[in-house]
Design an enzyme around this catalytic site. Structure first.
Site, PDB file in Angstrom:
ATOM      1  N   LYS A   9      -4.681   4.151   5.881  1.00  0.00           N
ATOM      2  CA  LYS A   9      -3.991   4.837   6.945  1.00  0.00           C
ATOM      3  C   LYS A   9      -2.673   5.402   6.811  1.00  0.00           C
ATOM      4  O   LYS A   9      -1.903   4.980   5.847  1.00  0.00           O
ATOM      5  CB  LYS A   9      -4.090   4.216   8.344  1.00  0.00           C
ATOM      6  CG  LYS A   9      -5.700   3.765   8.599  1.00  0.00           C
ATOM      7  CD  LYS A   9      -5.358   3.214  10.250  1.00  0.00           C
ATOM      8  CE  LYS A   9      -6.933   2.702  10.596  1.00  0.00           C
ATOM      9  NZ  LYS A   9      -6.755   2.123  11.770  1.00  0.00           N
ATOM     10  N   TYR A  49     -13.655   9.234  14.328  1.00  0.00           N
ATOM     11  CA  TYR A  49     -13.481   8.311  15.502  1.00  0.00           C
ATOM     12  C   TYR A  49     -13.958   8.854  16.792  1.00  0.00           C
ATOM     13  O   TYR A  49     -13.980   8.649  17.936  1.00  0.00           O
ATOM     14  CB  TYR A  49     -11.774   8.259  15.704  1.00  0.00           C
ATOM     15  CG  TYR A  49     -11.211   7.466  14.672  1.00  0.00           C
ATOM     16  CD1 TYR A  49     -11.526   5.868  14.606  1.00  0.00           C
ATOM     17  CD2 TYR A  49      -9.925   7.791  13.909  1.00  0.00           C
ATOM     18  CE1 TYR A  49     -10.921   5.011  13.421  1.00  0.00           C
ATOM     19  CE2 TYR A  49      -9.533   7.188  13.283  1.00  0.00           C
ATOM     20  CZ  TYR A  49      -9.723   5.661  13.054  1.00  0.00           C
ATOM     21  OH  TYR A  49      -9.243   5.023  12.119  1.00  0.00           O
ATOM     22  N   PHE A  57      -7.037   5.580  24.032  1.00  0.00           N
ATOM     23  CA  PHE A  57      -6.125   5.321  22.845  1.00  0.00           C
ATOM     24  C   PHE A  57      -6.545   6.785  21.972  1.00  0.00           C
ATOM     25  O   PHE A  57      -5.972   6.600  20.901  1.00  0.00           O
ATOM     26  CB  PHE A  57      -6.004   4.169  22.012  1.00  0.00           C
ATOM     27  CG  PHE A  57      -7.313   3.757  21.478  1.00  0.00           C
ATOM     28  CD1 PHE A  57      -8.146   4.000  20.445  1.00  0.00           C
ATOM     29  CD2 PHE A  57      -7.958   2.423  22.212  1.00  0.00           C
ATOM     30  CE1 PHE A  57      -9.145   3.612  20.024  1.00  0.00           C
ATOM     31  CE2 PHE A  57      -9.163   2.185  21.770  1.00  0.00           C
ATOM     32  CZ  PHE A  57      -9.723   2.596  20.714  1.00  0.00           C
ATOM     33  N   ARG A  85     -14.463  -5.850   5.627  1.00  0.00           N
ATOM     34  CA  ARG A  85     -14.008  -6.173   7.057  1.00  0.00           C
ATOM     35  C   ARG A  85     -13.264  -7.378   6.962  1.00  0.00           C
ATOM     36  O   ARG A  85     -12.334  -7.664   7.515  1.00  0.00           O
ATOM     37  CB  ARG A  85     -15.289  -6.077   7.868  1.00  0.00           C
ATOM     38  CG  ARG A  85     -15.930  -4.871   8.061  1.00  0.00           C
ATOM     39  CD  ARG A  85     -15.261  -3.968   8.969  1.00  0.00           C
ATOM     40  NE  ARG A  85     -15.161  -4.194  10.307  1.00  0.00           N
ATOM     41  CZ  ARG A  85     -14.710  -3.547  11.206  1.00  0.00           C
ATOM     42  NH1 ARG A  85     -14.224  -2.366  11.021  1.00  0.00           N
ATOM     43  NH2 ARG A  85     -14.603  -3.903  12.595  1.00  0.00           N
ATOM     44  N   THR A  91      -8.810  -6.155  14.057  1.00  0.00           N
ATOM     45  CA  THR A  91      -8.358  -5.074  14.442  1.00  0.00           C
ATOM     46  C   THR A  91      -6.739  -5.128  14.727  1.00  0.00           C
ATOM     47  O   THR A  91      -5.997  -4.442  14.449  1.00  0.00           O
ATOM     48  CB  THR A  91      -9.163  -4.495  15.683  1.00  0.00           C
ATOM     49  OG1 THR A  91     -10.333  -4.379  15.211  1.00  0.00           O
ATOM     50  CG2 THR A  91      -8.332  -3.105  16.099  1.00  0.00           C
ATOM     51  N   ARG A 102      -4.551  -6.681   7.122  1.00  0.00           N
ATOM     52  CA  ARG A 102      -3.906  -6.599   8.260  1.00  0.00           C
ATOM     53  C   ARG A 102      -2.814  -8.015   8.832  1.00  0.00           C
ATOM     54  O   ARG A 102      -1.900  -7.530   9.119  1.00  0.00           O
ATOM     55  CB  ARG A 102      -4.832  -6.265   9.522  1.00  0.00           C
ATOM     56  CG  ARG A 102      -5.423  -4.894   9.506  1.00  0.00           C
ATOM     57  CD  ARG A 102      -6.562  -4.676  10.053  1.00  0.00           C
ATOM     58  NE  ARG A 102      -7.169  -3.213  10.444  1.00  0.00           N
ATOM     59  CZ  ARG A 102      -8.064  -3.076  11.004  1.00  0.00           C
ATOM     60  NH1 ARG A 102      -8.951  -3.809  11.505  1.00  0.00           N
ATOM     61  NH2 ARG A 102      -8.594  -1.492  11.022  1.00  0.00           N
ATOM     62  N   ASN A 112      -2.283  -0.450  12.087  1.00  0.00           N
ATOM     63  CA  ASN A 112      -3.089  -1.438  11.233  1.00  0.00           C
ATOM     64  C   ASN A 112      -3.536  -1.146   9.966  1.00  0.00           C
ATOM     65  O   ASN A 112      -4.354  -1.808   9.323  1.00  0.00           O
ATOM     66  CB  ASN A 112      -4.263  -2.183  12.275  1.00  0.00           C
ATOM     67  CG  ASN A 112      -5.393  -1.084  12.296  1.00  0.00           C
ATOM     68  OD1 ASN A 112      -5.281  -0.039  12.008  1.00  0.00           O
ATOM     69  ND2 ASN A 112      -6.298  -1.583  13.303  1.00  0.00           N
ATOM     70  N   HIS A 115      -8.680   1.334   7.426  1.00  0.00           N
ATOM     71  CA  HIS A 115      -9.978   1.377   8.135  1.00  0.00           C
ATOM     72  C   HIS A 115     -11.016   0.814   7.254  1.00  0.00           C
ATOM     73  O   HIS A 115     -11.066   1.263   5.861  1.00  0.00           O
ATOM     74  CB  HIS A 115     -10.493   3.040   8.448  1.00  0.00           C
ATOM     75  CG  HIS A 115     -11.643   3.068   8.817  1.00  0.00           C
ATOM     76  ND1 HIS A 115     -12.191   2.808   9.982  1.00  0.00           N
ATOM     77  CD2 HIS A 115     -12.834   3.506   8.240  1.00  0.00           C
ATOM     78  CE1 HIS A 115     -13.564   3.297  10.199  1.00  0.00           C
ATOM     79  NE2 HIS A 115     -14.070   3.498   8.848  1.00  0.00           N
ATOM     80  N   GLU A 126     -19.789   7.880   7.449  1.00  0.00           N
ATOM     81  CA  GLU A 126     -18.674   8.133   7.069  1.00  0.00           C
ATOM     82  C   GLU A 126     -18.515   8.835   5.679  1.00  0.00           C
ATOM     83  O   GLU A 126     -17.552   9.602   5.480  1.00  0.00           O
ATOM     84  CB  GLU A 126     -17.638   7.004   7.333  1.00  0.00           C
ATOM     85  CG  GLU A 126     -17.604   6.613   8.795  1.00  0.00           C
ATOM     86  CD  GLU A 126     -16.801   5.168   8.946  1.00  0.00           C
ATOM     87  OE1 GLU A 126     -16.716   4.777  10.326  1.00  0.00           O
ATOM     88  OE2 GLU A 126     -16.482   4.200   8.402  1.00  0.00           O
TER      89      GLU A 126
HETATM   90  P1  IDP Z   1     -11.496  -1.328  13.681  1.00  0.00           P
HETATM   91  O1  IDP Z   1     -10.471  -0.393  12.891  1.00  0.00           O
HETATM   92  O2  IDP Z   1     -11.127  -2.827  13.315  1.00  0.00           O
HETATM   93  O3  IDP Z   1     -12.913  -1.078  13.453  1.00  0.00           O
HETATM   94  P2  IDP Z   1     -11.924  -0.149  16.057  1.00  0.00           P
HETATM   95  O4  IDP Z   1     -12.155  -1.082  17.656  1.00  0.00           O
HETATM   96  O5  IDP Z   1     -12.910   0.634  15.648  1.00  0.00           O
HETATM   97  O6  IDP Z   1     -11.210  -1.035  15.294  1.00  0.00           O
HETATM   98  O7  IDP Z   1     -10.717   0.901  16.696  1.00  0.00           O
HETATM   99  C1  IDP Z   1     -10.736   1.604  15.686  1.00  0.00           C
HETATM  100  C2  IDP Z   1      -8.885   1.983  15.383  1.00  0.00           C
HETATM  101  O8  IDP Z   1      -8.275   2.609  16.787  1.00  0.00           O
HETATM  102  C3  IDP Z   1      -8.271   0.802  15.263  1.00  0.00           C
HETATM  103  O9  IDP Z   1      -8.237   0.634  13.750  1.00  0.00           O
HETATM  104  C4  IDP Z   1      -7.113   1.078  15.734  1.00  0.00           C
HETATM  105  O10 IDP Z   1      -6.180   1.957  14.798  1.00  0.00           O
HETATM  106  C5  IDP Z   1      -7.219   1.900  16.936  1.00  0.00           C
HETATM  107  N1  IDP Z   1      -7.152   1.078  18.093  1.00  0.00           N
HETATM  108  C6  IDP Z   1      -8.374   0.327  18.486  1.00  0.00           C
HETATM  109  N2  IDP Z   1      -7.939  -0.171  19.512  1.00  0.00           N
HETATM  110  C7  IDP Z   1      -6.628   0.112  19.925  1.00  0.00           C
HETATM  111  C8  IDP Z   1      -5.748   0.161  21.267  1.00  0.00           C
HETATM  112  O11 IDP Z   1      -5.811  -0.467  22.158  1.00  0.00           O
HETATM  113  N3  IDP Z   1      -4.688   0.531  21.010  1.00  0.00           N
HETATM  114  C9  IDP Z   1      -4.262   1.500  19.963  1.00  0.00           C
HETATM  115  N4  IDP Z   1      -4.958   1.846  18.910  1.00  0.00           N
HETATM  116  C10 IDP Z   1      -6.145   1.178  18.814  1.00  0.00           C
HETATM  117 MG    MG Z   2     -14.227   0.394  13.804  1.00  0.00          MG
END
Ligand code: IDP
Ligand code: MG
Length: 149
Positions: A9, A49, A57, A85, A91, A102, A112, A115, A126
């Protein structure tokens, strides 16, 4: 052979972590089959997304992903989706285990770094979204016999 979509990212790029991240996937033994450094169009970020479209968010996430270039990649190998993963970590970087990307380099969920596809079917969706067929180069690493029994 299984493939996963991995993206460094904007924060990972800005912080100079491209090499570090690529190295972790390379030294694990996975095979790089696609890679591009790119600015992300807004509609691509929104499609990527899409499952989070109704989350509070979502807007900020799309703003962030389109704010600065990313490195989009496809990595291949046995079990690469679940393994990636694990290499990436939870996350929220604060709770991600040390030793994960991370866990080692991040502090907050909105920054973070990386992806990784969450399931094989998600990876297929994807990869098709981010790469044309002719942007992927399947190849057989000469050390395959030293990685796989
Ligand atoms: P992942 O990337 O670990 O699969 P997901 O739940 O799919 O996590 O969320 C996608 C992305 O959205 C996260 O990697 C993060 O960048 C962002 N994200 C998720 N939850 C939050 C939040 O509560 N606040 C801000 N950004 C968030
Ligand atoms: Mg995800």
């Amino acid at each position: 052979m299984e493939r996963s979509f991995i993206m460094i990212k904007p924060d990972g790029v800005q912080r100079g972590l491209i090499g570090e991240v690529v190295q972790r996937f390379e030294t694990k033994g996975f095979t790089l089959v696609g890679m591009k450094f790119m600015a992300v169009p807004r509609d691509l970020a929104e499609q990527h997304y899409d499952v989070h479209r109704d989350k509070p968010f979502f807007g900020g996430l799309v703003d962030f992903i389109t704010s600065s270039p990313v490195v989009a990649m496809v990595w291949e190998g046995d079990g690469v989706v679940a393994s990636a993963r694990k290499l990436i970590g939870a996350t929220n970087p604060l709770t991600a285990e040390p030793g994960t990307i991370r866990g080692d380099f991040g502090i907050t969920i909105g920054r973070n770094l990386i992806h990784g596809s969450d399931a094989v079917e998600t990876a297929q969706r994807e990869i098709a979204l981010w790469f044309k067929d002719d942007e992927l180069a399947g190849w057989e690493p000469s050390l395959k016999g030293w990685l796989y029994e």
